[in-house]
Design a protein around this motif. Structure first.
Motif, mmCIF file in Angstrom:
data_model
loop_
_atom_site.group_PDB
_atom_site.id
_atom_site.type_symbol
_atom_site.label_atom_id
_atom_site.label_comp_id
_atom_site.label_asym_id
_atom_site.label_seq_id
_atom_site.Cartn_x
_atom_site.Cartn_y
_atom_site.Cartn_z
ATOM 1 N N ASP A 405 5.025 68.984 76.814
ATOM 2 C CA ASP A 405 3.709 68.506 77.233
ATOM 3 C C ASP A 405 3.688 68.040 78.684
ATOM 4 N N GLN A 406 4.721 68.357 79.429
ATOM 5 C CA GLN A 406 4.815 67.923 80.824
ATOM 6 C C GLN A 406 4.536 69.101 81.750
ATOM 7 N N SER A 407 3.465 69.011 82.542
ATOM 8 C CA SER A 407 3.110 70.094 83.461
ATOM 9 C C SER A 407 3.865 69.939 84.778
ATOM 10 N N CYS A 408 4.220 71.047 85.361
ATOM 11 C CA CYS A 408 4.943 71.028 86.647
ATOM 12 C C CYS A 408 4.111 71.627 87.772
ATOM 13 N N PHE A 409 2.829 71.908 87.508
ATOM 14 C CA PHE A 409 1.939 72.431 88.548
ATOM 15 C C PHE A 409 1.062 71.304 89.091
ATOM 16 N N PRO A 410 0.483 71.489 90.284
ATOM 17 C CA PRO A 410 -0.532 70.536 90.740
ATOM 18 C C PRO A 410 -1.639 70.406 89.696
ATOM 19 N N GLU A 411 -2.168 69.210 89.548
ATOM 20 C CA GLU A 411 -3.108 68.931 88.471
ATOM 21 C C GLU A 411 -4.347 69.820 88.521
ATOM 22 N N VAL A 412 -4.830 70.139 89.727
ATOM 23 C CA VAL A 412 -6.057 70.928 89.823
ATOM 24 C C VAL A 412 -5.847 72.389 89.432
ATOM 25 N N MET A 413 -4.605 72.815 89.373
ATOM 26 C CA MET A 413 -4.315 74.214 89.053
ATOM 27 C C MET A 413 -4.191 74.451 87.560
ATOM 28 N N GLY A 414 -3.568 73.540 86.857
ATOM 29 C CA GLY A 414 -3.226 73.830 85.477
ATOM 30 C C GLY A 414 -2.040 74.779 85.430
ATOM 31 N N GLU A 415 -1.685 75.221 84.255
ATOM 32 C CA GLU A 415 -0.537 76.116 84.120
ATOM 33 C C GLU A 415 -0.859 77.518 84.639
ATOM 34 N N ARG A 416 0.121 78.148 85.213
ATOM 35 C CA ARG A 416 0.010 79.533 85.676
ATOM 36 C C ARG A 416 1.180 80.336 85.128
ATOM 37 N N ILE A 417 0.964 81.636 84.995
ATOM 38 C CA ILE A 417 2.056 82.543 84.613
ATOM 39 C C ILE A 417 2.190 83.614 85.691
ATOM 40 N N TYR A 418 3.285 83.583 86.408
ATOM 41 C CA TYR A 418 3.583 84.598 87.423
ATOM 42 C C TYR A 418 4.640 85.591 86.912
ATOM 43 N N TYR A 419 5.645 85.061 86.286
ATOM 44 C CA TYR A 419 6.783 85.885 85.876
ATOM 45 C C TYR A 419 6.544 86.416 84.457
ATOM 46 N N ARG A 420 6.468 87.727 84.349
ATOM 47 C CA ARG A 420 6.263 88.381 83.066
ATOM 48 C C ARG A 420 7.414 89.366 82.840
ATOM 49 N N PRO A 421 8.457 88.931 82.164
ATOM 50 C CA PRO A 421 9.637 89.783 81.960
ATOM 51 C C PRO A 421 9.274 91.063 81.211
ATOM 52 N N VAL A 422 10.012 92.117 81.504
ATOM 53 C CA VAL A 422 9.819 93.383 80.804
ATOM 54 C C VAL A 422 10.774 93.444 79.619
#
Length: 447
Positions: A405-422
């Protein structure tokens, strides 16, 4: 009408025909004698019809050495009944260009056209190229520029807009054999009547060594003929071995072929074709490419195209690079070959590459967002009093080792997904783990 010093000297010092090289003596006198270039100059082609009718246009001839650029320019002038003038961008300056253009203008006023052939035109700078523009526009000259480099990169747009680019191809082995046989049979200009004997297979070896260059093929034949005359007129295998001992392939370390070949190597690795990749590696090494450049590009492939599907690839790339530095050439080239085969054979993924560029793009778009307070470092009392580090969960002390439950992004961004393994290589396991964690984080955030 005044003549340039170069034209006067050329007329005064014309060597006897017998002293001209075989390639020059055998230069085609009409389009039917041209070898190769069937696409461009075949019967019924648009350019051939224009040449034969004498209605030619200014053009850029782009092709490798010895494919017939100079010959085609000469034939243009002959069919158009125009004066032929040639200058080389390597040897001529702006003053020479202006003088040749002034002479062409005088001929134009007198009712005669001039075909101005500019060899290695890509070596002229912008100012020199611009000097031709008004004369092309007014029809004072039929401009024919020859280049081995891509005109898109080497010629300015103003010159390109006034000329049509014709792409000429390297001449095939069979077509070069035709030129060699014609030279052996021609008694007027060639080697006919000298009792020379050459087997078909020997002519094929010469044509292959010519590497698409008719002029080079005829030069090799002339050298072999000179050696054979001392051996009864027969071109033997031993004679041919001497002539072809130091043959080299076409390769321009800074030009179009260089970038085409490194592109072919990279794409062969990406396509998991180790045989094709090894071929292109050897082509570049054979052409004199710096092995350190190849080591750097192969390391890039390990990062960009293999990535986390096989993290060993990057390790092998740096080791192969180091091995080359330690061994030198030619032993060290085997390490590069081994690396190339491995990179082409192993699992591929550009997921990390895509993730990096996606994250970098978002950083540029979102600007300087604040680091969340719970992620900030708090080395001083004041910083702790201000709330730095407050609420941070130390993952090692949390059940399962991850604070879901701990976010590591800036609060205004919310969670992001950049890395999508194949689903290839090691990334299969990474994907399974990250899918579980991402699903658990989403569940932990729900009220």
């Amino acid at each position: 009408m005044r003549k340039s010093k170069a034209a006067a000297a050329q007329a005064l010092f014309q060597p006897p025909a017998g002293l001209k090289p075989l390639a020059e003596r055998m230069r085609p006198r009409d389009l039917d004698e041209m070898v190769g270039q069937r696409r461009l100059l075949g019967k019924g082609s648009a350019l051939r019809r224009a040449i034969e009718s004498g209605h030619v246009h200014s053009m850029i001839l782009w092709g490798p050495p010895g494919c017939g650029k100079t010959t085609l320019a000469l034939l243009l002038a002959r069919y158009a009944k125009a004066e032929f003038r040639a200058i080389s961008a390597v040897l001529s300056g702006l003053a020479d260009v202006r003088q040749v253009l002034a002479e062409a203008e005088e001929r134009f006023v007198a009712g005669q056209r001039t075909v101005l052939f500019v060899d290695e035109v890509h070596r002229f700078n912008k100012a020199q190229q611009d000097a031709f523009l008004p004369h092309i526009e007014l029809g004072r000259i039929l401009f024919v520029g020859a280049t081995t480099e891509n005109p898109s990169f080497e010629l300015n747009s103003a010159l390109l807009s006034r000329c049509r680019v014709h792409v000429m191809e390297a001449v095939s082995v069979d077509d070069i054999i035709d030129a060699l046989q014609r030279a052996l049979a021609d008694k007027e200009r060639g080697l006919g009547g000298r009792g020379l004997q050459a087997a078909d297979e020997q002519l094929r070896l010469i044509a292959q060594a010519a590497d698409g260059d008719v002029r080079r093929g005829l030069t090799l034949l002339e050298i072999a003929a000179e050696l054979a005359e001392g051996e009864g007129g027969a071109i033997t295998d031993a004679t041919l071995a001497q002539v072809l001992a130091d043959r080299t392939r076409r390769f321009d370390k800074g030009g179009e072929q260089f970038y085409d070949q490194i592109s072919a190597l990279h794409k062969s690795v990406r396509s998991s074709n180790p045989d094709a990749a090894l071929y292109w590696l050897c082509r570049m090494l054979d052409g004199g490419c710096d092995p350190h450049y190849l080591a750097r590009r192969l390391t890039r492939m390990a990062v960009e195209d293999i990535g986390l599907a096989d993290p060993r690839a990057l390790q092998m790339a740096t080791q192969a690079w180091d091995a080359y530095d330690r061994l030198g050439s030619p032993e060290g080239e085997l390490a590069l070959a081994q690396l190339t085969i491995y990179l082409a054979s192993t699992a591929k993924s550009n997921a990390a590459y895509v993730a990096y560029h996606t994250a970098r793009a978002e950083v540029r778009e979102t600007g300087t967002l604040e680091v969340p307070m719970h992620l900030r470092n708090a080395p001083t009392r004041l910083m702790r009093q201000l709330g730095y580090g407050q609420g941070y969960q130390y993952d090692h002390e949390v059940e399962g080792g991850v604070a879901l439950d701990q976010s590591c992004f800036p609060e205004v961004m919310g969670e992001r997904i950049y890395y999508r393994p194949v689903s290839r290589g090691l990334e299969i396991r990474l994907k399974e783990k990250l899918d579980r964690l991402r699903a658990a984080r989403n569940s932990a955030k729900k009220p």
